[in-house]
Design a protein around this motif. Structure first.
Motif, PDB file in Angstrom:
ATOM      1  N   THR A   1      30.838  91.880  15.819  1.00  0.00           N
ATOM      2  CA  THR A   1      29.858  92.262  14.483  1.00  0.00           C
ATOM      3  C   THR A   1      29.079  90.863  14.186  1.00  0.00           C
ATOM      4  OG1 THR A   1      31.068  94.319  13.594  1.00  0.00           O
ATOM      5  CG2 THR A   1      29.464  93.189  12.289  1.00  0.00           C
ATOM      6  N   TYR A   2      29.901  90.105  14.022  1.00  0.00           N
ATOM      7  CA  TYR A   2      29.541  88.467  13.677  1.00  0.00           C
ATOM      8  C   TYR A   2      29.982  87.501  14.643  1.00  0.00           C
ATOM      9  CZ  TYR A   2      29.403  91.101   9.209  1.00  0.00           C
ATOM     10  OH  TYR A   2      29.150  92.056   8.245  1.00  0.00           O
TER      11      TYR A   2
ATOM     12  N   LYS B   1      29.923  84.550  15.824  1.00  0.00           N
ATOM     13  CA  LYS B   1      29.935  83.254  15.306  1.00  0.00           C
ATOM     14  C   LYS B   1      31.348  82.637  15.489  1.00  0.00           C
ATOM     15  CE  LYS B   1      25.896  83.441  13.694  1.00  0.00           C
ATOM     16  NZ  LYS B   1      24.497  83.284  14.656  1.00  0.00           N
TER      17      LYS B   1
ATOM     18  N   VAL C   1      33.813  82.649  12.977  1.00  0.00           N
ATOM     19  CA  VAL C   1      34.723  84.186  12.780  1.00  0.00           C
ATOM     20  C   VAL C   1      35.523  84.408  13.917  1.00  0.00           C
ATOM     21  CG1 VAL C   1      34.097  86.574  12.748  1.00  0.00           C
ATOM     22  CG2 VAL C   1      32.488  85.172  11.574  1.00  0.00           C
TER      23      VAL C   1
ATOM     24  N   ASN D   1      28.334  98.288   9.627  1.00  0.00           N
ATOM     25  CA  ASN D   1      29.298  97.093   9.826  1.00  0.00           C
ATOM     26  C   ASN D   1      30.728  97.573   9.391  1.00  0.00           C
ATOM     27  OD1 ASN D   1      27.366  95.657  11.311  1.00  0.00           O
ATOM     28  ND2 ASN D   1      27.197  94.223   9.627  1.00  0.00           N
TER      29      ASN D   1
END
Length: 197
Positions: free
Chosen positions: A137-138, A140, A143, A73
């Protein structure tokens, strides 16, 4: 008949360019007049510090903890930022556009004058490349939403400081987002080299 059509097209292109230039300078003048220079200075500095610092900190932590997924990441996010800055600085010197405060010293008052070319905005490209790669990458909301708001704030800060036109900021944002998505494919190749996948 062809000469008339050609003349009409040339006139339309010239008028559109003049209108776009007026929009560009009028918008940056309005934003430059906003009294938020302390906030814009902080946001502007964060537009370089965070895109470099976050993937670096992630990478160091991943190496210490021997956490290969986190390291992947960090590499994805870091290479996205590097690509965005590489593209941006290549275009800066290809276009060699004067900064707003240089071209319009009577209208724009710089907060932190810079002497590199204006188009596109490197800070904005770095901010949007970080926001995009973090969001990929995240994925959500906690984020995506703050990182997108922060990246937009960096672009606004660059105009408030009088060092970029809106078109510089929009181009920087497009480069940052584009590099984030392009890097999905580039990192597949990179992971084969780095992580023997």
């Amino acid at each position: 008949m062809n000469k008339r059509i050609t003349s009409l097209i040339v006139c339309l292109i010239i008028c559109c360019q003049l209108s776009a230039q007026n929009w560009d300078i009028n918008t940056v003048k309005t934003i430059n007049d906003w009294d938020m220079h302390g906030l814009s200075r902080g946001l502007s500095h964060s537009g370089i510090i965070l895109p470099v610092g976050i993937p670096t900190a992630m990478g160091i932590y991943a190496l210490i903890k021997k956490d290969q997924p986190l390291l992947k990441n960090a590499v994805f996010i870091g290479t996205t930022v590097i690509e965005a800055l590489g593209v941006t600085y290549g275009l800066k010197y290809a276009f060699d556009r004067e900064r707003p405060f240089v071209k319009y010293p009577d209208k724009i008052h710089p907060i932190n004058p810079e002497d590199s070319p204006s188009f596109p905005s490197g800070h904005t490209a770095a901010a949007f490349s970080l926001a995009t790669s973090l969001s990929i990458t995240y994925p959500k909301w906690y984020v995506i939403a703050p990182s997108a708001a922060w990246a937009c704030g960096v672009g606004l800060a660059r105009m408030n400081q009088g060092v970029h036109y809106p078109s510089d900021v929009l181009a920087g944002a497009a480069i940052g987002v584009g590099c984030g998505f392009a890097n999905i494919y580039i990192n597949r190749w990179l992971n084969k080299i780095l992580f023997k996948e």
